[in-house]
Design a protein around this motif. Structure first.
Motif, mmCIF file in Angstrom:
data_model
loop_
_atom_site.group_PDB
_atom_site.id
_atom_site.type_symbol
_atom_site.label_atom_id
_atom_site.label_comp_id
_atom_site.label_asym_id
_atom_site.label_seq_id
_atom_site.Cartn_x
_atom_site.Cartn_y
_atom_site.Cartn_z
ATOM 1 N N LYS A 25 2.681 -5.408 -2.971
ATOM 2 C CA LYS A 25 1.517 -4.257 -1.739
ATOM 3 C C LYS A 25 0.936 -5.244 -1.069
ATOM 4 N N GLU A 178 -6.950 -0.870 -8.210
ATOM 5 C CA GLU A 178 -6.327 -0.143 -7.377
ATOM 6 C C GLU A 178 -7.198 0.060 -5.982
ATOM 7 N N TYR A 179 -7.978 0.869 -6.302
ATOM 8 C CA TYR A 179 -9.682 0.891 -5.707
ATOM 9 C C TYR A 179 -9.609 -0.294 -5.238
ATOM 10 N N SER A 181 -8.122 -3.364 -4.371
ATOM 11 C CA SER A 181 -7.191 -3.522 -3.053
ATOM 12 C C SER A 181 -7.309 -2.532 -1.858
ATOM 13 N N ASP A 182 -7.219 -1.311 -2.319
ATOM 14 C CA ASP A 182 -7.227 -0.326 -1.505
ATOM 15 C C ASP A 182 -7.902 -0.266 -0.731
#
Length: 203
Positions: A25, A178-179, A181-182
């Protein structure tokens, strides 16, 4: 194979799959948007083996020249693996570290069914450590990382953690990654683990 060992192996595999997804991503972003990359679960193993080679025990005093040379060849191969990871090689869809601000490193507690996440903020020479567990295991986390003295270490606090008798630390670690990364703030409220399991299983 003991049940705990099977669970640990499965956790290794699941964490690597999700981190691969995050790396991919990140790499699909435009060059001006690169913020992070990740490593796989072998990275800490390479670091530990290199560390153990350079911080020798008294036993090393009795090694022959040939044995020292053989160990030197082994650590040289380990160092090449570390350098290749930093250069963006060796790990699928990896990015060179000079292109990113942060590196996410999953750290296993010496083969136990427990994971933490180290976030290396390269420009600030800072390591954030997220330990998903409350209580008894918190005191062990400081033993998991032995960073270069030029890096400051901070422990992430006041966000959701699992109970100390839970075995969901791998899920918490990858969800937290993931949190980050976003760019989504992480609250004190726990994850919906049933949703995350279904989602990550689909990966």
């Amino acid at each position: 194979m003991p049940a705990t060992k099977k669970m640990l192996d499965r956790s290794d595999e699941n964490i690597d799959v999700v981190l691969y997804y995050l790396r991919k991503k990140s790499k699909l972003c435009s060059p001006n948007e690169y913020r992070f990359t990740t490593v796989n679960c072998l990275f800490k193993t390479f670091i530990n083996e290199a560390y153990n080679r350079y911080y020798c025990s008294a036993f090393d005093d009795n090694l022959t020249t040939q044995e020292h040379m053989a160990r030197g060849a082994v650590v040289s191969a380990i160092e090449r693996s570390i350098k290749n990871i930093i250069k963006g090689f060796s790990i699928p869809t990896g990015l060179p570290w000079h292109l990113v601000d942060e590196v996410y490193i999953p750290v296993n507690s010496d083969g136990e069914f427990h994971w933490v996440l180290a976030i290396v903020v390269l420009k600030e020479r800072l390591i954030h450590v997220y330990d998903s567990s409350m209580g008894t295991r918190d005191s062990q986390t400081g033993m998991l990382l032995e960073p270069n003295v030029t890096f400051k270490v901070e422990f992430t606090q006041d966000i959701m953690q699992q109970q100390c008798d839970s075995l969901d630390c791998g899920m918490y670690v990858v969800a937290y990654a993931e949190y980050l990364s976003d760019g989504i703030p992480v609250s004190k409220i726990g994850f919906r683990l049933d949703y995350l399991r279904t989602r990550y299983r689909a990966l």
